[in-house]
Design an enzyme around this catalytic site. Structure first.
Site, short mmCIF file in Angstrom:
data_model
loop_
_atom_site.label_atom_id
_atom_site.label_comp_id
_atom_site.label_asym_id
_atom_site.label_seq_id
_atom_site.Cartn_x
_atom_site.Cartn_y
_atom_site.Cartn_z
N SER A 156 1.00 6.40 2.60
CA SER A 156 1.64 7.36 3.50
C SER A 156 2.94 7.92 2.91
O SER A 156 3.68 7.21 2.22
CB SER A 156 1.99 6.70 4.84
N GLN A 195 0.85 -1.20 0.00
CA GLN A 195 0.00 0.00 0.00
C GLN A 195 0.88 1.24 0.00
O GLN A 195 1.55 1.53 1.00
CB GLN A 195 -0.89 -0.02 1.25
N SER A 231 4.31 -1.46 4.28
CA SER A 231 4.40 -2.84 4.80
C SER A 231 4.51 -3.83 3.64
O SER A 231 3.72 -3.77 2.69
CB SER A 231 3.16 -3.18 5.62
N GLU A 276 -9.88 -1.23 5.29
CA GLU A 276 -8.71 -1.43 6.17
C GLU A 276 -9.12 -1.31 7.64
O GLU A 276 -8.77 -2.14 8.47
CB GLU A 276 -7.64 -0.40 5.82
#
Ligand code: FAD
Length: 414
Positions: free
Chosen positions: A111, A108, A143, A226
């Site tokens: 951020s 993902q 991650s 999420e």
């Protein structure tokens, strides 16, 4: 008692015919994926449209016979539901089956160093070049980025539009020149997440998920999934195998993982954790301790209520629209309480780490991991802001009017 005969499939017979520890991970996941059993709660043809209860029956039957769980991670949890909700039919056909059979691993790419809680302040740029987009920028906390074939990427495509309206969502191919993934070591000792630098990377125009400049709406689907997934009880059998072409796990035997921990680590706390803490308390002579007993009961109660809450939400009975945020907040509390109870049981032994330490190191790993759930997927403070503003209609935070001011005119952190 678990009923392993679902409405449209006899789970035990299917497992008798299909599970074997001698299959490779790739072969086993292909069988699960093509039968709609990797994530049976997804709609047909990707899943079987099962309820969480039915999916839980499959998971229990797989755990009972030691079968490796389906591919997990960002692809299954976030990319597949987002693609199904917003992707073009061609993109869904191209990408979703390879998430379900574990051929592709995903990460993902949301951020950034100055855009975490303020995610819509992201500055990674995408500039159109014919049939492609050129991507430049930096992501962080990615991650599993080191094992990913693809990333769900949000990037700014119109800096002159208001903050939330100039963002577009892409399926970003990770294995290309210019995409530099640098692991970051956490206090658990693992390097679960990474920095990702994108230097003149390329994404096909057809890999856009949703419409141009409508990526914030698409990202909200991802964030909602999420938050409710983080808050909810896992309803798939566990798997230590990592999806995708990079980890090398697809060619290993499905039966070769045993009790191997997942390389991502992590500490989702569910009913299984309560059982293991009860066993630990019995072994350590702490089961009669009143504070440990109270902690165990509180933990069980919080997990059970959160699970019912998630079940109600996923069956379409959400009442306020903030259920996912509430579940995520509750998960932060559950994780912290599990840490407290575990450390109370172990006493001074909780300061020892490693597989030869008390509890095999699992309580200790949970203790150092426990701050994470209150941060990832949006911090506790951010969940409270959302519940206050969207759920309860309270006053918005003071600041510039994000709805009308062009992003390029807003003050930036850097
Ligand atoms: C284990 C882990 C895994 C992660 N995995 C991923 C991943 O795979 N992909 C990805 O894109 N991101 C990932 N993240 C990033 C995560 O989403 C961000 O860390 C999170 O959104 C917070 O952003 P930040 O770290 O920039 O903190 P900041 O936004 O800088 O926040 C710092 C502090 O200020 C508080 N704060 C900030 N704004 C407000 C406000 N408006 N009101 C009240 N308080 C506020 C926050 O609550 C926090 O306490 C991961 C994070 C962790 C810890």
């Amino acid at each position: 008692m678990t009923d392993t005969t679902s409405t449209d499939l006899d789970i035990e017979s299917w497992l008798d015919e299909n599970w074997s520890p001698d299959l490779t991970v790739g072969e086993w996941w292909e069988r699960l994926g093509s039968a709609g059993l990797s994530n049976p709660t997804l709609p047909v043809p990707y899943g079987r449209g099962w309820s969480r209860g039915q999916a839980g029956d499959l998971a229990a039957a797989m755990v009972k016979r030691g079968a490796l769980g389906p591919p997990a991670g960002i692809g299954m949890m976030l990319a597949a539901p987002t693609l199904i909700a917003h992707g073009s039919p061609e993109l869904v056909d191209e990408l979703v089956p390879k998430i379900l059979n574990g051929q592709h691993g995903w990460c993902q790419l949301f951020s950034e160093p100055v855009a975490g809680s303020d995610l819509a302040g992201l500055q990674t740029k995408a500039i159109r070049d014919g049939d492609e987009w050129i991507i430049n920028g930096q992501k962080v906390w990615t991650s599993g980025g080191q094992w990913a074939d693809y990333g769900i990427l949000i990037a700014r495509t119109d800096p002159d539009a208001p903050k939330h309206r100039g963002i577009t969502y892409f399926a970003f191919p990770m294995l290309q020149d210019g995409a530099d993934v640098r692991p970051l070591r956490e206090m658990t000792g693992r390097a679960m997440f990474n920095e990702v630098f994108m230097d003149d990377c390329r994404v096909p125009h057809d890999a856009m998920i949703g419409d141009l400049n409508d990526g914030w709406r698409v990202a909200n689907t991802t964030l909602m999934v999420e938050r409710s997934s983080i808050g909810g009880e896992t309803i798939a059998a566990p798997s230590a195998a990592i999806a995708g072409t990079v980890s090398g796990h697809l060619d290993r035997l499905a039966g070769s993982f045993g009790d191997e921990p997942h390389s991502m680590g992590g500490g989702m706390v569910g009913a299984g954790r309560v059982k293991s803490l009860i066993k630990l308390a019995q072994e350590n002579g702490m089961i009669e301790d009143p504070t440990v007993r109270q902690g165990l009961i509180r933990l069980h109660t919080m997990i059970q209520i959160t699970d019912w809450h998630i079940g109600r939400m996923k069956s379409g009975n959400a009442a306020t629209g903030s259920e996912g945020n509430l579940a995520k907040l509750r998960n932060s509390d559950i994780t912290r309480l599990a840490r407290e109870v575990g450390c109370s049981i172990l006493g001074a032994g909780a300061t020892l780490v490693g597989p030869d330490s008390p509890s095999g190191g699992s309580v200790q790993e949970l203790a150092v991991f426990s701050p994470a759930p209150a941060i990832y997927g949006g911090t506790d403070q951010v969940q409270r802001n959302i519940i206050g503003e969207r759920g309860l209609g309270l006053a918005k935070e003071p600041g510039p009017d994000n709805r009308t001011t062009p992003f390029s005119d807003l003050p930036k952190n850097v």
